[in-house]
Design a protein around this motif. Structure first.
Motif, short mmCIF file in Angstrom:
data_model
loop_
_atom_site.label_atom_id
_atom_site.label_comp_id
_atom_site.label_asym_id
_atom_site.label_seq_id
_atom_site.Cartn_x
_atom_site.Cartn_y
_atom_site.Cartn_z
N TRP A 195 0.52 -1.21 0.03
CA TRP A 195 0.09 0.05 0.14
C TRP A 195 0.89 1.32 0.00
O TRP A 195 2.13 1.12 0.46
N GLU A 196 0.19 2.28 -0.36
CA GLU A 196 0.85 3.68 -0.41
C GLU A 196 -0.17 4.62 0.39
O GLU A 196 -1.14 4.64 -0.08
N LEU B 210 2.47 -4.11 10.13
CA LEU B 210 2.69 -2.94 9.21
C LEU B 210 4.26 -2.50 9.09
O LEU B 210 4.76 -2.11 10.05
N ASN B 211 4.89 -2.51 7.82
CA ASN B 211 6.15 -1.97 7.84
C ASN B 211 6.34 -0.90 6.60
O ASN B 211 5.62 -1.53 5.73
N ALA B 212 6.94 0.10 6.77
CA ALA B 212 6.77 0.97 5.76
C ALA B 212 7.81 2.10 5.68
O ALA B 212 8.67 2.18 6.57
N ASP B 213 8.11 2.52 4.46
CA ASP B 213 9.32 3.43 4.11
C ASP B 213 8.56 4.78 3.80
O ASP B 213 7.70 4.73 3.26
N PHE C 151 3.82 7.37 2.81
CA PHE C 151 4.76 6.10 3.13
C PHE C 151 4.26 4.94 2.03
O PHE C 151 3.04 5.13 1.55
N ARG C 152 5.24 4.38 1.89
CA ARG C 152 4.94 3.08 1.05
C ARG C 152 5.30 1.77 1.92
O ARG C 152 6.60 1.83 2.36
N GLY C 153 4.42 0.62 2.02
CA GLY C 153 4.65 -0.04 2.66
C GLY C 153 4.01 -1.39 2.66
O GLY C 153 3.39 -1.66 1.54
#
Lengths: 145, 603
Positions: B230-231, B306-309, B321-323
């Motif tokens: 997801w973003e 959830l993990n996101a950059d 965020f994109r994760g």
């Protein structure tokens, strides 16, 4: 001569008999009263039950076994040593147990001596002879009653 | 397609230009011819060769050619035309007049000259240009000529002779180059298209295919991995959501503006999730392993990690965020189950421990009671045996003096003493066993006092106490580095004394004894080894050496079968373990472990 009455308290009549025989053998002429339970001893000391109205000898020494059915020697010792009437009566624990914990307990409760019953016959005889010598020399106070 | 359309437009423009050009040419020819004829006619007329009084329509059918002047004029025209080359392949100049309500063709001049006359009715559908010329009209048109051929024609009346002149060319001829050009153009266009197609097919297409392939690959990857990708932007609006949510949450998330990531999170957990994202925005850090529950279509909670950059703009500020989201429900369920198992296990261990402790206490008490209660009758037995012995001795003395009955003598002197002897030794043995049980039960009951214990010192003292045996049997004893343990001094002395005593006791008669004492430190615990080269223990006996009253091997050395049981009890109570490896006729090695930390040993 010594006028001390020796009360033997042991559920094993054979032990009482052995002690009595050997005490007599080593020359003691004291009165020996054998009893077979803790309850009997307490009744005797506090002149209750079947010992009601029976006067207590003036000088008493108790030879008390620990492992007895009903009231154990430990409980008897505790009762005697915490009661003003009986706390002066000398009590010698004479039992098969050589457990240090038990020995400690008895001294804490106020026993005057602790003797282990030896299984070996000659040792047993020696012990009784020692006891006899001890009794011959010891001044026992009069019972308060 | 564009090529085709361009070509068509160009073609149409060219076509119109060409038609106009051709029309102008034809008009020019027709008009110049008409003016020429008129000039000739006027010249002839001046010489009275033509009847000018009668109008053309009333001169009658023969008037044109029968008239002298007209004929002369015409012959001149024909002559002139003989020097005229004509134009094109089908280009023709046609001159005609009206005779008897018919269009009478006087001259056709194309590649050849035909001067034979031909007539068609005036109101026929054919020869429309000529009809117009004869109707005194001038202009151009596309129409049918006298042959019924479609022609492009310019028509012009010749006033003087009441003739009409038509310059025409087959429309087909006009069209011909264009059809040809059109065909060529079409061919070229088709060629280009074909080439383009081939180019696309062989060069562009594989590249395009690669792009499509890699896009498909990526799409497949994104859509087929179990992770939900997801973003979101800073407002939390979902900009992209892979279709995995269908599997994970039971629905696909449509990325309409305003669809919020947080709206799918279990409301009580929403503030925590929002706070986590905010922290990542402030610190410009990735979001790591945020665990929160999402609401499944069915209403159940789905645990997702959830993990996101963060996504940065050119000013290095976080814009979204994109994760990935990973369904950890199974893991959480397993963890829960595991926790439950753990709790259950702990409870059961506690219960079992309590049970064992109770049993242990009972066992100790049992051993204690047994040993005491057995002692009591033993005291009686030995006591009265002693009494009997004395009495029998007495009887013997008296019987010697009074009665010499041999049977009585035998009984008193031999049989009774022997009986008493056996009874006595049996009771002694029994006493010994009871003593052992008592000692063991005491080892289990005694309160240990943990303190630093110098093992080297204990070993030295023990060896000193065995100095006589060591010297006598010429035993060499090797002692390695020994640690200081936090343990019970007395218990450790007993353990060492028993093990060293055994090593000395069971030496082999065939060789000089060698006893080695050494330690292994494994960090958490020390293992103390006592090794000998003595007689050893057979494999069948080895499993039983720690059992109570068990004595194995040759029974030539005195022992009570108690030592190792006692040692094992002590080692266990000190928190260690004891084991033995041995080979018959080669020697034995006893090893026991002790924890290096007092806390572990304390139980």
């Amino acid at each position: 001569m010594n006028n001390i009455s020796i009360i033997l308290v042991d559920d094993e009549p054979a032990h009482n008999a052995l002690v009595r025989r050997n005490l007599i053998k080593c020359g003691l002429a004291n009165e020996i009263i054998p009893l077979s339970s803790g309850q009997q001893l307490l009744d005797f000391i506090f002149t209750e039950g079947k010992y009601k109205n029976q006067p207590l000898p003036q000088k008493i020494l108790i030879l008390l076994d620990i492992n007895m059915p009903g009231i154990t020697g430990i409980e008897v010792l505790k009762t005697l040593k915490t009661n003003a009437i009986s706390c002066h009566i000398p009590v010698i624990i004479f039992t098969t147990s050589d457990d240090p914990a038990e020995i400690n307990t008895c001294f804490r409760l106020g026993c005057n001596a602790y003797l282990v019953k030896p299984v070996e016959h000659h040792q047993f005889v020696e012990k009784i002879q020692e006891l006899g010598r001890f009794l011959a020399l010891t001044q026992i106070p009069y019972a308060t009653t | 397609m564009i090529a085709l359309a361009t070509m068509t437009v160009v073609y149409v423009v060219l076509w119109q230009t060409a038609i106009e050009q051709k029309k102008a040419d034809l008009v020019h020819i027709a008009q110049s011819q008409a003016r020429l004829i008129e000039a000739i006619a006027r010249f002839d007329m001046r010489h009275n060769r033509i009847d000018w009084e009668t109008p053309i329509g009333e001169r009658g059918p023969t008037s044109l050619l029968s008239q002298r002047a007209g004929a002369d004029t015409f012959s001149q025209i024909v002559d002139a035309h003989k020097h005229y080359k004509g134009f094109g392949l089908t280009g023709e100049i046609v001159i005609a007049g009206i005779e008897d309500s018919q269009i009478r063709f006087l001259l056709r001049h194309g590649s050849q000259i035909f001067s034979e006359s031909k007539s068609i009715p005036f109101d026929a559908k054919l020869a429309e240009p000529m009809r117009r010329a004869l109707s005194n009209l001038s202009g151009t048109m596309v129409g049918l000529d006298y042959d019924g051929t479609e022609v492009l024609a310019a028509y012009e009346p010749v006033d003087v002779l009441n003739l009409g002149i038509v310059a025409k060319i087959n429309f087909l001829e006009v069209k011909q180059p264009f059809i040809k050009a059109g065909a060529i153009t079409l061919a070229i266009t088709l060629g280009i298209i074909l080439l383009g197609g081939l180019f696309f097919r062989f060069l562009a297409s594989p590249i395009a295919q690669q792009i499509i392939d890699s896009e498909n690959k990526f799409k497949n990857l994104v859509e087929n991995i179990s992770e939900w990708i997801w973003e979101i932007n800073l407002a939390g609006d979902i900009l992209y959501s892979s279709p995995q949510t269908k599997k994970i949450l039971g629905f696909t998330i449509n990325t309409y503006p305003g669809t919020q990531l947080f709206q799918f999170i279990n409301p009580p957990e929403k503030p925590k999730a929002v706070a986590s994202f905010k922290l990542c925005i402030i610190n410009k850090q990735p979001l790591i392993a945020l665990k929160c529950s999402f609401i499944h279509k069915s209403g159940q909670l789905v645990h997702i990690e959830l993990n996101a950059d963060p996504i940065f703009d050119e000013n290095n500020s976080v814009i979204g965020f994109r994760g990935v989201g990973h369904d950890i429900s199974e893991r959480v369920a397993k963890d829960d189950q595991l926790r439950l198992y753990q709790e259950t296990l702990e409870l059961r261990v506690r219960e079992r421990t309590e049970e064992l402790e109770q049993i242990n206490t009972e066992m100790r008490n049992f051993a204690y009671i047994i040993s005491h209660d057995l002692r009591s009758p033993l005291v009686s037995i030995t006591g009265f045996i002693g009494e009997l012995k004395e009495d029998i001795e007495l009887i013997r003395k008296y019987s010697e003096n009074h009665d010499n009955s041999s049977e009585l003598t035998e009984a008193l002197n031999e049989r009774i003493p022997e009986s008493l002897y056996f009874i006595n030794s049996a009771t002694e043995k029994m006493n010994h066993l009871i003593q052992s049980i008592l000692m063991l039960s005491r080892a289990g009951r005694r309160e240990f006092h943990f303190e630093p214990v110098n093992l080297a010192e204990i070993v030295k003292n023990t060896l000193d106490s065995f100095a006589y045996q060591i010297d006598h049997f010429n035993v060499s004893v090797k002692v390695g580095d020994l640690p200081t343990l936090i343990t019970d001094q007395l218990a450790m002395e007993q353990i060492i004394a028993n093990l060293l005593g055994n090593a000395l006791k069971y030496l082999s008669s065939e060789r000089n004894g060698v006893i080695t004492i050494f330690t292994e430190d494994s960090g958490q615990q020390s293992i103390i080894h006592i090794q000998d080269n003595g007689r050893g223990i057979s494999a069948t006996d080895l499993p039983h050496i720690f059992e109570l009253f068990k004595r194995v091997g040759k029974q030539d050395v005195s022992g009570d079968g108690m030592g190792l049981t006692y040692v094992q009890t002590l080692v266990r109570r000190l928190g260690g373990k004891i084991s033995c490896t041995s080979t018959l006729e080669q020697g034995s090695q006893f090893s026991f472990s002790m924890f290096n930390q007092a806390e572990v040993a304390k139980k």
